[in-house]
Structures are given as C-alpha cells and as structure tokens.
Scaffold this active site. Structure first.
Site, mmCIF file in Angstrom:
data_model
loop_
_atom_site.group_PDB
_atom_site.id
_atom_site.type_symbol
_atom_site.label_atom_id
_atom_site.label_comp_id
_atom_site.label_asym_id
_atom_site.label_seq_id
_atom_site.Cartn_x
_atom_site.Cartn_y
_atom_site.Cartn_z
ATOM 1 N N SER A 143 -10.766 39.099 112.993
ATOM 2 C CA SER A 143 -10.414 40.138 113.967
ATOM 3 C C SER A 143 -9.439 41.100 113.280
ATOM 4 C CB SER A 143 -9.716 39.474 115.161
ATOM 5 O OG SER A 143 -9.109 40.441 116.002
ATOM 6 N N TYR A 156 -3.846 33.463 119.104
ATOM 7 C CA TYR A 156 -5.023 34.180 118.590
ATOM 8 C C TYR A 156 -4.693 34.794 117.238
ATOM 9 C CZ TYR A 156 -9.163 37.223 118.773
ATOM 10 O OH TYR A 156 -10.355 37.842 118.506
HETATM 11 P P1 NAD Z 1 -17.923 35.796 123.538
HETATM 12 O O1 NAD Z 1 -16.966 35.231 124.522
HETATM 13 O O2 NAD Z 1 -19.049 36.648 124.054
HETATM 14 O O3 NAD Z 1 -18.543 34.657 122.643
HETATM 15 C C1 NAD Z 1 -17.779 33.556 122.195
HETATM 16 C C2 NAD Z 1 -18.721 32.468 121.727
HETATM 17 O O4 NAD Z 1 -17.924 31.335 121.349
HETATM 18 C C3 NAD Z 1 -19.678 32.000 122.823
HETATM 19 O O5 NAD Z 1 -20.969 31.850 122.304
HETATM 20 C C4 NAD Z 1 -19.134 30.639 123.233
HETATM 21 O O6 NAD Z 1 -20.149 29.729 123.637
HETATM 22 C C5 NAD Z 1 -18.454 30.168 121.957
HETATM 23 N N1 NAD Z 1 -17.387 29.226 122.261
HETATM 24 C C6 NAD Z 1 -16.267 29.468 122.991
HETATM 25 N N2 NAD Z 1 -15.560 28.337 123.121
HETATM 26 C C7 NAD Z 1 -16.237 27.362 122.467
HETATM 27 C C8 NAD Z 1 -16.030 25.975 122.270
HETATM 28 N N3 NAD Z 1 -14.985 25.334 122.798
HETATM 29 N N4 NAD Z 1 -16.942 25.282 121.567
HETATM 30 C C9 NAD Z 1 -18.027 25.900 121.064
HETATM 31 N N5 NAD Z 1 -18.285 27.213 121.219
HETATM 32 C C10 NAD Z 1 -17.400 27.933 121.917
HETATM 33 O O7 NAD Z 1 -17.022 36.624 122.540
HETATM 34 P P2 NAD Z 1 -17.310 37.588 121.284
HETATM 35 O O8 NAD Z 1 -16.590 38.850 121.547
HETATM 36 O O9 NAD Z 1 -18.769 37.627 120.963
HETATM 37 O O10 NAD Z 1 -16.489 36.814 120.174
HETATM 38 C C11 NAD Z 1 -17.044 36.303 118.991
HETATM 39 C C12 NAD Z 1 -15.975 36.283 117.925
HETATM 40 O O11 NAD Z 1 -15.550 37.618 117.646
HETATM 41 C C13 NAD Z 1 -14.714 35.503 118.313
HETATM 42 O O12 NAD Z 1 -14.268 34.737 117.229
HETATM 43 C C14 NAD Z 1 -13.708 36.617 118.625
HETATM 44 O O13 NAD Z 1 -12.386 36.206 118.415
HETATM 45 C C15 NAD Z 1 -14.149 37.667 117.637
HETATM 46 N N6 NAD Z 1 -13.709 39.026 117.964
HETATM 47 C C16 NAD Z 1 -14.155 39.658 119.085
HETATM 48 C C17 NAD Z 1 -13.707 40.952 119.360
HETATM 49 C C18 NAD Z 1 -14.163 41.721 120.565
HETATM 50 O O14 NAD Z 1 -13.611 42.796 120.813
HETATM 51 N N7 NAD Z 1 -15.156 41.254 121.312
HETATM 52 C C19 NAD Z 1 -12.796 41.573 118.503
HETATM 53 C C20 NAD Z 1 -12.353 40.875 117.371
HETATM 54 C C21 NAD Z 1 -12.831 39.617 117.113
#
Ligand code: NAD
Length: 267
Positions: A143, A156
C-alpha cells in the site's frame, strides 16, 4: 504479451477486489489460478467461473483463514500439491481505523497476521521451488501505507511497512536464482493508493455521511486530502501491472515497491 501458459498462480484474497482483478489478468495470459479468500464454495463459484471465462485452464478455490498462520501454511501446501506455484500474489488484507490509543491489541495482532505473517509463511514455502525451476514471481500487495503513514492506521501501516521490508529481504536472497532466459525469481510490492473496492467502503461511507450521503462527494473528499491525481485506481489497472511483472523481461526488476497512487508518495 506475457504468456503464462503452463504456469500456475496462487492469489490470496482473489474472490473479490484487487485480488480478483489480478487473478483475471493472469488468467487472461493462460495461467491456472488457485483462488482464495473468505468465502464458501458456492460464493467462490462465480469468481472461479469468471477466471475460467478469462482464459484460466483451471481455477480452483482454496478456503483458509489467514488470521491463523496455520491457515496460511495449509493454503500454500494444498495449492502446491495441486500445481507448482510459479506466481504467488499475497493480496489478502484487512484494515481497521482507530487511534493508537483506542486500537485493541487483538485487532493489531489480527491485522499483522493477515497482512504480514501470512506473506512470510507463503513466501517461505513457495520461493525455494521457484528458485529450483529458475522462474518465480512474488507480488505482494502492500500500500502507499507501506511507504508513508496516516493517522488512525497503526497496525495497517506497521503491517505494510513490514511487508515492503520483508519483500526486499526475499528479493535479495533470491536475486541470483534462474537466468535472463528462464526469467529469474523476483519479489516486488505494488503499493496502491485509493482503489475502489470493498476495503475502502467504510472510509467512503464516513466521508459521504459528512456530505449528506453523497458518495461521489465522499470519494472526492478522500482523494483531495492525499491523492494529487484526484482519481481512484481501478483494480484492473493493478492487474495489468502484476501481469507485466510476470513477463521474463522483468527479470531484473526485484526488491521494488511500486506506487500506483496518483502522486501521493511523490509529495
Ligand atoms: P477487499 O476487502 O475487496 O478484499 C480483501 C480480500 O482479502 C478478500 O478477498 C478477502 O476474502 C480476503 N481476506 C480478508 N480477510 C481474510 C482472512 N482472514 N483470511 C483470508 N482471506 C482474507 O479489499 P481490496 O481493496 O481488494 O484489498 C486487497 C489488498 O489491497 C489488501 O492487502 C489491501 O490492504 C490492499 N490495498 C487496498 C487499497 C484500496 O484502496 N482498496 C489501497 C492500498 C492497498
């Protein structure tokens, strides 16, 4: 064009969001996909079907909770028993916002387990076999919060800075594996800024509430604070970058933390 025919990718958290779009990009290049996330078999059917439709010769769902390091171990063992894992994408992650003073210890530990410890466990298991084959890609979804801090995100930010650092160690340890021809073994982080997925919905909702429920105004408010482009990323854009990293031409791009943040960390 990256051709992943005959290769397999394990993408954690790929039933939705960024993980699903990265899996879709890899599937489109012909990779078999080990699909994973918090879902039951029936909920996982739609993403698996979408990945087959995108071009994956196989898309199989593996169901493990990564809040327990044992779950991460079982996931990577079962996926590796199914196919050699050529590409590992540690994408599953969670977020919880609260001040340092108010953050429960259990929440801190849960975030560290899912966002950081699981990646340690999967990399430890997957990298040696990648090195033996001379080709491997680890793409860790960190991130902007692996590069800079924001208030109310202590666990985080700790987990994502940790992920960036740990990825650099792994990149160094495997830098000499393989060759230009085989593609080598690389370990990199993608560091997204605001990307429209379920993960940021609570933060959008909180901002929208301050604008009488206007979601667009809530998103604009979030972006104006940190992301100079004033545009969110589409998860598919991160999928395109992940796919490019998998090309053998990227054999010398390792140990990097690549921001996709509209200039956030350039400030
Ligand atoms: P999301 O919530 O749509 O997806 C998260 C995924 O993680 C889901 O598929 C969920 O099933 C899985 N997950 C959550 N808890 C879990 C657990 N206990 N065991 C197994 N799987 C688990 O979110 P996203 O935005 O697609 O996030 C994906 C990655 O991107 C994350 O690591 C997040 O920190 C990172 N990220 C997202 C953003 C954003 O703006 N969306 C920005 C920076 C980084």
């Amino acid at each position: 064009m990256t051709d992943l025919t005959g290769k397999a990718a394990l993408v954690t958290g790929s039933v939705q969001g960024i993980g699903l779009e990265i899996a879709r990009a890899l599937a489109g290049a012909g990779a078999a996909i080990a699909v994973h996330g918090l879902a039951d078999a029936s909920q996982a059917e739609a993403p698996c079907e979408a990945l087959r439709a995108a071009g994956a010769p196989e898309a199989r769902f593996f169901d493990h909770d990564l809040s327990d390091p044992e779950g991460a171990g079982a996931l990577v063992r079962e996926a590796a028993a199914w196919r050699d894992i050529d590409i590992l994408v540690n994408n599953a992650g969670i977020q919880h916002t609260a001040s340092l003073a108010d953050m429960p210890l259990a929440t801190f530990q849960r975030i560290l387990n899912i966002n950081l410890t699981a990646a340690f466990v999967t990399m430890q298991a997957a990298l040696p076999a990648m090195a033996e084959r001379g080709y491997g890609r680890v793409i860790n979804i960190a991130s902007v919060h692996g590069l800079v801090a924001s208030v109310q995100k202590a666990p985080y930010v700790a987990s994502k800075f940790g992920l960036v650092g740990m990825s650099r160690v792994a990149a160094l340890e495997y830098a000499a594996a393989g060759s230009r021809e085989t593609g080598g073994v690389t370990v990199n982080c993608i560091c997204p800024g605001w990307t429209e997925t379920a993960n940021i919905e609570p933060q959008i909702a909180a901002r929208a509430a301050a604008h009488k429920g206007d979601r667009a105004a809530g998103i604009a408010d979030l972006l104006s604070e940190k992301q100079p482009s004033r545009r969110t990323s589409d998860p598919a854009e991160l999928g395109a970058l992940a796919l490019w990293l998998c090309h053998p031409i990227a054999h010398n791009l390792t140990g990097a933390a690549i921001p996709v943040d509209g200039g956030w960390t350039a400030q």
